[in-house]
Design a protein around this motif. Structure first.
Motif, PDB file in Angstrom:
ATOM      1  N   ALA A   1       0.764  -1.311   0.048  1.00 56.17           N
ATOM      2  CA  ALA A   1      -0.023   0.183   0.104  1.00 56.17           C
ATOM      3  C   ALA A   1       0.824   1.239   0.084  1.00 56.17           C
ATOM      4  O   ALA A   1       0.438   2.209  -0.759  1.00 56.17           O
ATOM      5  N   THR A   2       1.851   1.299   0.879  1.00 57.18           N
ATOM      6  CA  THR A   2       3.016   2.295   0.719  1.00 57.18           C
ATOM      7  C   THR A   2       3.460   2.481  -0.539  1.00 57.18           C
ATOM      8  O   THR A   2       3.713   3.554  -1.201  1.00 57.18           O
ATOM      9  N   ILE A   3       3.914   1.318  -1.280  1.00 53.04           N
ATOM     10  CA  ILE A   3       4.659   1.311  -2.420  1.00 53.04           C
ATOM     11  C   ILE A   3       3.644   2.033  -3.535  1.00 53.04           C
ATOM     12  O   ILE A   3       4.096   2.705  -4.468  1.00 53.04           O
ATOM     13  N   GLU A   4       2.450   1.481  -3.500  1.00 54.58           N
ATOM     14  CA  GLU A   4       1.557   1.833  -4.460  1.00 54.58           C
ATOM     15  C   GLU A   4       1.288   3.466  -4.286  1.00 54.58           C
ATOM     16  O   GLU A   4       1.185   3.954  -5.291  1.00 54.58           O
ATOM     17  N   SER A   5       1.126   3.755  -3.171  1.00 54.23           N
ATOM     18  CA  SER A   5       0.805   5.210  -2.927  1.00 54.23           C
ATOM     19  C   SER A   5       1.940   6.201  -3.874  1.00 54.23           C
ATOM     20  O   SER A   5       1.734   7.112  -4.391  1.00 54.23           O
TER      21      SER A   5
END
Length: 142
Positions: A108-112
């Protein structure tokens, strides 16, 4: 087409991929695991189930070191090992619920961060990027 020039572009591209991957994933992992353990979990996430030797090969880690890291991840309840039903000599690794939760949070962090990188990209360029990725996957990264 000049294949030497194509090769040099490929080297430049893969170097850029490593740099961007580092930028996207920096500080995305939980503090409770090491960078090596994160890389193993990331590989398991996208490829599970996997064997210890596949992890060792892909991560460029010796099999004894891979086994040691897998033991630590199993102790943290992030992975589970199971034996192949047809060949009892083969072992496979997959994520536990806790491992899936941890990796979902990291992704989720990487996607953001990824979405921030492409926020001003036109729809046409996004379609071209998607096509380029499909071609690379099919022809080079198979």
């Amino acid at each position: 087409m000049d294949k030497k020039a194509l090769f040099l572009k490929c080297v430049s591209f893969t170097t850029a991929v490593h740099r961007v991957t580092h930028e996207l994933t920096q500080n995305a992992k939980a503090d409770s695991i090491t960078p090596v353990q994160y890389n193993i979990l990331e590989y398991i996430t996208v490829s599970q189930p996997v064997s210890p030797s596949e992890i060792s090969d892909c991560q460029h880690i010796s099999l004894p070191n891979t086994s040691r890291e897998l033991k630590k991840l199993e102790e943290k309840n992030l992975i589970k090992k199971f034996t192949d039903t047809e060949d009892r000599r083969k072992q496979y690794i997959s994520l536990t619920k806790d491992g899936e939760k941890m990796m979902n949070e990291a992704f989720a962090t990487i996607e953001s961060r990824f979405l921030n990188r492409i926020e001003n990209t036109s729809e046409e360029d996004l379609e071209n990027i998607n096509l380029a990725l499909e071609i690379l996957k099919e022809k080079l990264f198979y």
